[in-house]
Design an enzyme around this catalytic site. Structure first.
Site, PDB file in Angstrom:
ATOM      1  CG  ASP A  93      -1.973  -1.028   1.191  1.00  0.00           C
ATOM      2  OD1 ASP A  93      -2.162  -1.616   0.114  1.00  0.00           O
ATOM      3  OD2 ASP A  93      -2.613  -1.257   2.230  1.00  0.00           O
TER       4      ASP A  93
ATOM      5  CE  LYS B 122      -7.505  -0.247  -4.812  1.00  0.00           C
ATOM      6  NZ  LYS B 122      -7.622  -0.726  -3.436  1.00  0.00           N
TER       7      LYS B 122
ATOM      8  CG  MET C  15     -10.268   5.383   6.544  1.00  0.00           C
ATOM      9  SD  MET C  15     -10.762   3.967   5.478  1.00  0.00           S
ATOM     10  CE  MET C  15     -11.204   2.715   6.701  1.00  0.00           C
TER      11      MET C  15
END
Lengths: 258, 258
Positions: free
Chosen positions: A43, A65, A178
């Site tokens: 990641d 991403k 998050m």
């Protein structure tokens, strides 16, 4: 889940938890997997100190991403895992924290499993665990909370909905992953369901890293304080927990003014 | 929480998570604390393989609350921590799993803090994390559950009461610690609140250890299957999760019989 290799040419995939950032919070098992890997798909948030622990011949691929460069789709990552492993490579899929906690692990396991590639999960220290240690608190405490929830601020539909009514009760503790962008949404839902505006909230940015920051606030002041703090790094939000020294300071303050 | 030592003669206390049993699931930070300890006060369930990692001159003291020999009261453990640390010893207080998750950590921290002894928490892999890895599942999954609960089957008042109504909803996932004795109680509460009797339940005994056992059952069969399995070791109960291969087998079975 340990699956025996069928023959020597078959590679395998280890889904490895990299922990919250401090390389010393890696497990021995993670380091062993990492040192013997032929290829590491990681990641974006994995720290450079951790990536340095990979074996010298290992190929490192950032499949994050976000950031510059071509964007990786989940299907591309799945295909890459299968491709390398079926060529006999020892693949490590390195994920922040614990891969089983908001790690979006299942789709990758399904792809690997469908291809008949052996795999296992190597657990890691999840952000909540490191963050709560940094504020000197426990996630659970006898006489206070006999359960703790791990929530995400976002799900596939946007801001995630939760059992706000249960969370709003006195003594409830939650670790919100998050939770920055959804802070105002969460605040509104909790107050609507009767949560005390003075419920302590603690945000830990970059838990366990040298640039760790701790913000102690409460439900009432959460959006404003968070906005003022300008936290850019990954942040864990604790609902119902104050840093231990703040708890003590408050108790002493109340005693003095009683 | 890292607290700077005031002078050289002061000892300190590291509250260290030993993980679920596999020595390879210790973090590097835990091992470092362990290797440099003068004295290690440990729970009864810590495996011999882990205790062997202590420095050769370290004194090991089993302060477990069960087993033969004199029983340790919490106040005795608190006093011992303070006594050694104020004599300048490097004390490791070793707890199974993650000390912040059902680790009964706070009373010990308060004692150490009241004595002015520096201390820190070194997080560990909690049982739920290792157990879920062993069944190849995630604690959270996009589209299924955007939160997970860690519960205890027992609290100070006996069987612990929880928000059964929220747990009974489809897709809810919980990791239940110390859930064996309360299995029938939990089953009753959940069914009373409308939980599907076919909700998968998985028990993992001795997670990550060589004698690990996995029992896949459902809410309806839980008490009977648990009783028949005679699980003596520490056991983690997953509500709402089946082992991955059982999930697949069931899906295939349903396809074949559709």
């Amino acid at each position: 889940m340990q699956v025996t290799q069928s023959h020597d040419v078959t590679g395998h995939v280890d889904f490895v938890g990299a922990g919250p950032g401090d390389p010393e919070l890696l497990t021995l098992k993670a380091i062993k997997a990492f040192e013997s890997a032929d290829i590491v798909l990681h990641d974006r948030l994995i720290s450079a100190e951790i990536l340095q622990l990979a074996g010298k011949t290992a190929v490192l691929v950032d499949v994050g991403k976000a950031g510059f460069g071509p964007s990786w789709k989940q299907a591309d990552i799945d295909a890459l895992l299968v491709d390398y492993a079926t060529k006999g490579q020892r693949v490590v899929r390195l994920k922040s924290g614990d891969p089983t906690v908001f790690g979006r692990l299942d789709e990758e396991i399904e792809a690997v499993e469908a291809a008949g590639v052996p795999w296992q999960i190597v657990p890691g220290i999840t952000a909540a665990s490191a963050a709560v240690a940094s504020i000197g608190q426990s996630l659970t405490q006898r006489g206070r909370n006999s359960s703790v929830r791990f929530l995400t601020g976002h799900d596939m539909k946007g801001f995630a909905d939760h059992d706000w009514n249960a969370l709003a009760r006195p003594g409830a503790v939650a670790a919100i992953y998050m939770g920055k962008k959804s802070a105002r949404f969460i605040q509104g839902r909790l107050i609507m369901h009767g949560a005390d505006r003075a419920t302590p909230i603690t945000l830990v940015e970059n838990a366990s890293r040298p640039d760790q920051r701790i913000l102690a606030t409460d439900l009432d002041r959460l959006p404003n304080d968070l906005s003022a703090a300008e936290m850019d790094g990954p942040t864990l939000t604790f609902f119902g927990l104050a840093p231990r020294h703040a708890v003590q300071a408050l108790t002493e303050f109340k005693k003095e003014h009683a």
